[in-house]
Design an enzyme around this catalytic site. Structure first.
Site, mmCIF file in Angstrom:
data_model
loop_
_atom_site.group_PDB
_atom_site.id
_atom_site.type_symbol
_atom_site.label_atom_id
_atom_site.label_comp_id
_atom_site.label_asym_id
_atom_site.label_seq_id
_atom_site.Cartn_x
_atom_site.Cartn_y
_atom_site.Cartn_z
ATOM 1 N N TYR A 1 0.856 -1.182 0.000
ATOM 2 C CA TYR A 1 0.000 0.000 0.000
ATOM 3 C C TYR A 1 0.894 1.234 0.000
ATOM 4 O O TYR A 1 1.848 1.317 0.776
ATOM 5 C CB TYR A 1 -0.896 0.005 1.246
ATOM 6 C CG TYR A 1 -1.767 1.240 1.391
ATOM 7 C CD1 TYR A 1 -1.500 2.195 2.388
ATOM 8 C CD2 TYR A 1 -2.849 1.461 0.557
ATOM 9 C CE1 TYR A 1 -2.296 3.318 2.534
ATOM 10 C CE2 TYR A 1 -3.654 2.588 0.697
ATOM 11 C CZ TYR A 1 -3.368 3.513 1.692
ATOM 12 O OH TYR A 1 -4.160 4.643 1.834
ATOM 13 N N ASP B 1 9.460 3.017 -1.259
ATOM 14 C CA ASP B 1 8.490 3.676 -0.389
ATOM 15 C C ASP B 1 8.841 3.374 1.071
ATOM 16 O O ASP B 1 8.498 2.314 1.591
ATOM 17 C CB ASP B 1 7.077 3.185 -0.731
ATOM 18 C CG ASP B 1 6.028 3.804 0.180
ATOM 19 O OD1 ASP B 1 4.831 3.583 -0.068
ATOM 20 O OD2 ASP B 1 6.406 4.513 1.140
ATOM 21 N N LYS C 1 5.300 9.796 8.044
ATOM 22 C CA LYS C 1 5.167 9.298 9.420
ATOM 23 C C LYS C 1 6.232 9.862 10.379
ATOM 24 O O LYS C 1 6.120 10.997 10.840
ATOM 25 C CB LYS C 1 5.157 7.764 9.401
ATOM 26 C CG LYS C 1 3.930 7.186 8.642
ATOM 27 C CD LYS C 1 3.894 5.688 8.641
ATOM 28 C CE LYS C 1 2.874 5.149 7.660
ATOM 29 N NZ LYS C 1 1.499 5.089 8.185
HETATM 30 P P1 KE4 Z 1 -0.603 8.453 4.239
HETATM 31 O O1 KE4 Z 1 -1.213 9.111 3.020
HETATM 32 O O2 KE4 Z 1 -1.602 7.610 5.010
HETATM 33 O O3 KE4 Z 1 0.144 9.461 5.132
HETATM 34 O O4 KE4 Z 1 0.547 7.457 3.756
HETATM 35 C C1 KE4 Z 1 0.230 6.475 2.816
HETATM 36 C C2 KE4 Z 1 1.246 5.351 2.916
HETATM 37 C C3 KE4 Z 1 2.245 5.264 1.967
HETATM 38 N N1 KE4 Z 1 3.170 4.280 2.014
HETATM 39 C C4 KE4 Z 1 3.158 3.352 3.007
HETATM 40 C C5 KE4 Z 1 4.198 2.284 3.020
HETATM 41 C C6 KE4 Z 1 2.172 3.402 4.014
HETATM 42 O O5 KE4 Z 1 2.162 2.473 5.004
HETATM 43 C C7 KE4 Z 1 1.198 4.424 3.985
HETATM 44 C C8 KE4 Z 1 0.090 4.523 5.020
HETATM 45 N N2 KE4 Z 1 0.081 3.530 6.035
HETATM 46 C C9 KE4 Z 1 -1.201 3.236 6.619
HETATM 47 C C10 KE4 Z 1 -1.005 2.138 7.664
HETATM 48 N N3 KE4 Z 1 -0.754 0.889 7.101
HETATM 49 C C11 KE4 Z 1 -1.856 4.453 7.205
HETATM 50 C C12 KE4 Z 1 -3.008 4.180 8.130
HETATM 51 C C13 KE4 Z 1 -4.300 4.630 7.550
HETATM 52 O O6 KE4 Z 1 -4.518 4.435 6.333
HETATM 53 O O7 KE4 Z 1 -5.105 5.183 8.338
#
Ligand code: KE4
Length: 427
Positions: A144, A239, A267
């Protein structure tokens, strides 16, 4: 444990917010109970609105590696906020964080700040397409990278290598440019690249996959992707939104010694404030507007509060022995959970890299999404609910990772292990 106040707030939230949450996983839909609403957090603990206390392994999905409300991070935000919260103009703070990031990631000659991981990966993909003049991208099933249209795609059925949308609202025309391969299957990637010779702009992956639990790259996988991308003129986008500054100060790239052409971060670099970043070779980054023609922008990009929180966080991560302590704590917890799991007849498989880990209800190993998807998610739901009742808050999904913070004490880890043994015995 009582959850009356959370239940009331959830009902109220659902009147105004779709599903009652601002991000789907928070709704606890896959673990068979309603979400708890958090009132406050401190160190390794979160406290819900009913006054229940939990040892927290979600850590806001990764950012809180220092633990919640670290005094130095809070002070940095407070001090900066006193002079204003956003100017829409350059500030010294964003250059300071950019410099710190580029120092930590030698392959990041330049970096641009954005406000989320989604923005980081979406922008990196556009940049890779602009740099190569190619339209297709390749991602991995189960990885993801945020919710940009070109990433909400799964492999097409049968021989079709075209991607198909995983979400309504993503046009098939967008999805068809996204190829999908099996994580850890280098041969499949080589076949897809050969079948789309000269048409793939980038390959994007999580160097340790934390969105299908915790899937570890097999020896040779990252190295093979690096060599393939170099040979084919494909931009390798690593990523590290989740793994950056988590698995090492230099992220998974430092840990595994494999470096992307572009890197995405998020993060931890925001210390809990909204931040994402993408960066890499100057020859690619300099194509970005206003220097080049690839457009990318953001009102709150480089926001001073977020930059301050990130700078304060990274300063603490550079302290001697930080990652060694995270490793020791995580290894101790892993050993204890393995021991605790012997109390259940259920098949379990614990996978960990540094301070991120996952317990699958699966005989293991889990090397890709198809295997992860075979996990017993019903039992995982009972495991989650049992731990919550014991005061331990893990990710509300079998397909998420857990996160260690430096604030977790030995007593916290022992309590977690004790709680897990009780819950495993009841499964
Ligand atoms: P955000 O747009 O949520 O800040 O980041 C997206 C993203 C991009 N790349 C990786 C490897 C990620 O894990 C994420 C987002 N992680 C999720 C948790 N697995 C965010 C939690 C959520 O969607 O509320």
């Amino acid at each position: 444990m009582e959850h009356k106040e959370s239940a009331k707030l959830f009902a109220q939230a659902k009147r105004f917010i779709p599903g009652g949450v601002n991000s789907p996983v928070r709704a606890f839909k896959s673990v068979g109970c309603d979400p708890v609403f958090i009132a406050r957090a401190q160190g390794a603990r979160v406290y819900d609105v009913d006054g229940n206390e939990y040892i927290d392994y979600v850590g806001s999905w990764g950012p809180m590696i220092l633990g919640h409300a670290h005094p130095k991070v809070i002070e940095a935000i407070r001090k900066t906020a006193a002079d204003g919260t956003s100017f829409g103009a350059p500030t010294p703070l964003e250059t300071q964080l950019a410099e710190a990031v580029c120092e930590a990631y030698p392959n990041m000659e330049k970096v641009r700040m954005v406000s989320s991981g989604t923005e980081a990966t979406m922008s990196a993909i556009r940049l890779a397409r602009g740099y190569t003049g190619r339209d297709k991208i390749l991602k991995f099933d189960g990885c993801y990278h945020g919710h940009a249209d070109s990433l909400l795609v799964k492999a097409g059925s049968g021989a079709a290598t075209f991607g198909v949308p995983t979400s309504p609202g993503v046009p098939a025309d967008f999805a068809k440019h996204t190829l999908t391969a099996t994580y850890n299957d280098l041969a499949e990637v080589q076949t897809l690249v050969a079948a789309n010779q000269g048409e793939i702009a980038c390959i994007i992956l999580e160097p340790v996959a934390g969105n299908m639990g915790c899937v570890i790259p097999r020896p040779g996988f990252l190295e093979g992707l690096r060599a393939l991308c170099s040979a084919e003129g494909i931009v390798l986008i690593i990523d590290e939104v989740m793994t950056g500054f988590r698995l090492a100060y230099g992220g998974a790239q430092e840990r595994f010694g494999i470096y992307g052409d572009l890197v995405c971060l998020g993060k931890i670099i925001g210390g809990g404030m909204p931040v994402g970043a993408f960066g890499g070779k100057a020859e690619i980054m300099d194509l970005l507007s206003p220097q080049g023609g690839v457009y990318q922008a953001g009102t709150l990009s480089g926001n001073p509060l977020a930059m301050s929180a990130g700078l304060a966080t990274l300063a603490l991560l550079r302290e001697e022995g930080f990652y060694q302590q995270i490793e020791e704590q995580s290894a101790y917890l892993e050993q204890g959970l393995r021991q605790a799991a012997s109390a259940t007849a259920r098949k379990t498989c614990l996978q960990r890299v540094g301070g991120m880990f996952c317990t699958y209800f699966h005989e293991g190993p889990v090397d890709n999404f198809a295997q992860a998807a075979q996990s017993d998610t019903q039992t995982f739901g009972r495991f989650f609910r049992g731990l919550l009742d014991e005061g331990v808050y893990i990710a509300p999904s079998q397909f998420e990772a857990g996160f260690m913070s430096i604030a977790h004490s030995r007593a916290d880890l022992d309590r977690t292990i004790e709680a897990a043994a009780k819950v495993f015995a009841r499964l």
